[in-house]
Scaffold this active site. Sequence first.
Site, PDB file in Angstrom:
ATOM      1  N   ASP A  38     -11.139   4.676  -3.392  1.00 22.37           N
ATOM      2  CA  ASP A  38     -11.189   3.393  -2.551  1.00 22.37           C
ATOM      3  C   ASP A  38     -12.175   2.490  -2.249  1.00 22.37           C
ATOM      4  O   ASP A  38     -13.765   3.148  -2.826  1.00 22.37           O
ATOM      5  CB  ASP A  38     -11.180   3.981  -0.991  1.00 22.37           C
ATOM      6  CG  ASP A  38      -9.986   2.515  -0.679  1.00 22.37           C
ATOM      7  OD1 ASP A  38     -10.117   1.229  -0.624  1.00 22.37           O
ATOM      8  OD2 ASP A  38      -8.462   3.079  -0.602  1.00 22.37           O
ATOM      9  N   ASP A  64     -14.780   0.398  -6.884  1.00 18.76           N
ATOM     10  CA  ASP A  64     -14.105  -1.042  -6.723  1.00 18.76           C
ATOM     11  C   ASP A  64     -13.572  -1.586  -8.258  1.00 18.76           C
ATOM     12  O   ASP A  64     -14.214  -1.285  -9.252  1.00 18.76           O
ATOM     13  CB  ASP A  64     -15.321  -2.680  -6.868  1.00 18.76           C
ATOM     14  CG  ASP A  64     -14.665  -3.695  -6.189  1.00 18.76           C
ATOM     15  OD1 ASP A  64     -13.555  -4.036  -7.493  1.00 18.76           O
ATOM     16  OD2 ASP A  64     -15.304  -5.148  -6.264  1.00 18.76           O
ATOM     17  N   VAL A  65     -11.668  -1.075  -7.996  1.00 21.62           N
ATOM     18  CA  VAL A  65     -11.532  -1.066  -9.117  1.00 21.62           C
ATOM     19  C   VAL A  65     -10.845  -2.566 -10.487  1.00 21.62           C
ATOM     20  O   VAL A  65     -11.409  -2.977 -11.138  1.00 21.62           O
ATOM     21  CB  VAL A  65      -9.630  -0.809  -9.035  1.00 21.62           C
ATOM     22  CG1 VAL A  65      -9.603   0.278  -8.252  1.00 21.62           C
ATOM     23  CG2 VAL A  65      -8.955  -1.945  -7.990  1.00 21.62           C
ATOM     24  N   ASN A  91      -3.227   3.109  -7.601  1.00 24.18           N
ATOM     25  CA  ASN A  91      -2.295   2.419  -6.132  1.00 24.18           C
ATOM     26  C   ASN A  91      -3.175   1.226  -5.124  1.00 24.18           C
ATOM     27  O   ASN A  91      -2.695   0.275  -4.612  1.00 24.18           O
ATOM     28  CB  ASN A  91      -2.387   3.952  -4.816  1.00 24.18           C
ATOM     29  CG  ASN A  91      -1.780   3.123  -3.448  1.00 24.18           C
ATOM     30  OD1 ASN A  91      -0.617   2.585  -3.217  1.00 24.18           O
ATOM     31  ND2 ASN A  91      -2.126   3.109  -2.663  1.00 24.18           N
ATOM     32  N   TYR A 162       1.189 -12.727  -5.330  1.00 25.40           N
ATOM     33  CA  TYR A 162       1.550 -11.249  -5.881  1.00 25.40           C
ATOM     34  C   TYR A 162       2.477 -10.323  -6.175  1.00 25.40           C
ATOM     35  O   TYR A 162       3.322  -9.266  -7.521  1.00 25.40           O
ATOM     36  CB  TYR A 162       1.935 -10.493  -4.135  1.00 25.40           C
ATOM     37  CG  TYR A 162       2.192  -9.653  -3.730  1.00 25.40           C
ATOM     38  CD1 TYR A 162       1.450  -8.539  -3.742  1.00 25.40           C
ATOM     39  CD2 TYR A 162       3.411  -9.177  -4.120  1.00 25.40           C
ATOM     40  CE1 TYR A 162       1.905  -6.801  -3.040  1.00 25.40           C
ATOM     41  CE2 TYR A 162       4.380  -7.184  -3.565  1.00 25.40           C
ATOM     42  CZ  TYR A 162       3.300  -6.828  -2.387  1.00 25.40           C
ATOM     43  OH  TYR A 162       3.091  -5.751  -3.197  1.00 25.40           O
ATOM     44  N   LYS A 166       2.778  -7.911  -9.893  1.00 25.91           N
ATOM     45  CA  LYS A 166       3.737  -7.081  -9.713  1.00 25.91           C
ATOM     46  C   LYS A 166       4.744  -7.002 -11.072  1.00 25.91           C
ATOM     47  O   LYS A 166       5.082  -5.664 -11.255  1.00 25.91           O
ATOM     48  CB  LYS A 166       4.094  -6.899  -8.341  1.00 25.91           C
ATOM     49  CG  LYS A 166       3.212  -5.777  -6.854  1.00 25.91           C
ATOM     50  CD  LYS A 166       2.575  -5.125  -7.034  1.00 25.91           C
ATOM     51  CE  LYS A 166       1.273  -4.719  -5.565  1.00 25.91           C
ATOM     52  NZ  LYS A 166       0.289  -3.575  -6.303  1.00 25.91           N
ATOM     53  N   THR A 197       2.798   0.907   6.582  1.00 28.01           N
ATOM     54  CA  THR A 197       1.715   0.706   6.539  1.00 28.01           C
ATOM     55  C   THR A 197       0.745  -0.371   7.221  1.00 28.01           C
ATOM     56  O   THR A 197       1.291  -1.179   7.405  1.00 28.01           O
ATOM     57  CB  THR A 197       0.711   0.509   5.219  1.00 28.01           C
ATOM     58  OG1 THR A 197       1.354  -0.327   4.421  1.00 28.01           O
ATOM     59  CG2 THR A 197       1.727   1.555   4.119  1.00 28.01           C
TER      60      THR A 197
END
Length: 255
Positions: A38, A64-65, A91, A162, A166, A197
């Site tokens: 993360d 950092d992805v 994820n 978003y 996805k 969450t």
Amino acid sequence: MPGLLAGKSALVTGAASGIGRATALLFAREGARVTLSDLPGEALESAAAAVADAGGEAQAVAADVTREDEVATLVERAVARFGRLDCAFNNAGVAPRSVGAAGQRIGEMSRDSWDALLAINLTGVWLCMKHELAAMERQGGGAIVNTASIGGLVGLPRSNAYVVSKHAVIGLTRSAAIDYAEAGIRVNAVCPGYVETPMIGESMARRGEQILGTVPMHRLGRPEEIAEAVAWLCSDRAGFVTGAAQVVDGGYTAV
């Protein structure tokens, strides 16, 4: 009885909280050695410590992805520590409010918000897959699960970027599943509905009753329930499953 993932090496991004943390903990309980990743911070270290406290073998690697150099190092460190990479759960992701686009229609979003959300939710998944697939192909196989969403299957109001990200994750998953099937690599997606969450806290405070009214089971999902689906998809028990978008949504998309 051996766990679902006994002896396997697993990588989880977005592992500091929510679904990622729950999945890292379940992976460890099912026998995997886990690399948790993360952004840098106490939450990541806490999640890795929780895995270790539960008897699992874990390492925390901040990354950092959206940065390919950091993603490459992340995968390299997972392989270096545990010898191979059998399972990867991509994820890491953000909701519209995280990039300043909460409640906005498509014509109201800024270019910066659009670019920031797609960089994390889509490009970040692609970068992780790029390096995970290379590692898995070298060793002769593996399993990848990407976090999509019910927003990857249907439209959602005022969640434009978003939803785009996805839907694209599902497309990326399906294409990769075809491309790498002969290499012994399975690629699937999980599509959570509304899950309890930190990401959904603000929305529940504003319109919780409305949200629950769209879910036939009339409750939020638990991170652990999503984790169970991910663990199964990563396990050998799902050996003939690839290119799937597994829905875990309390019936939301069945309506």
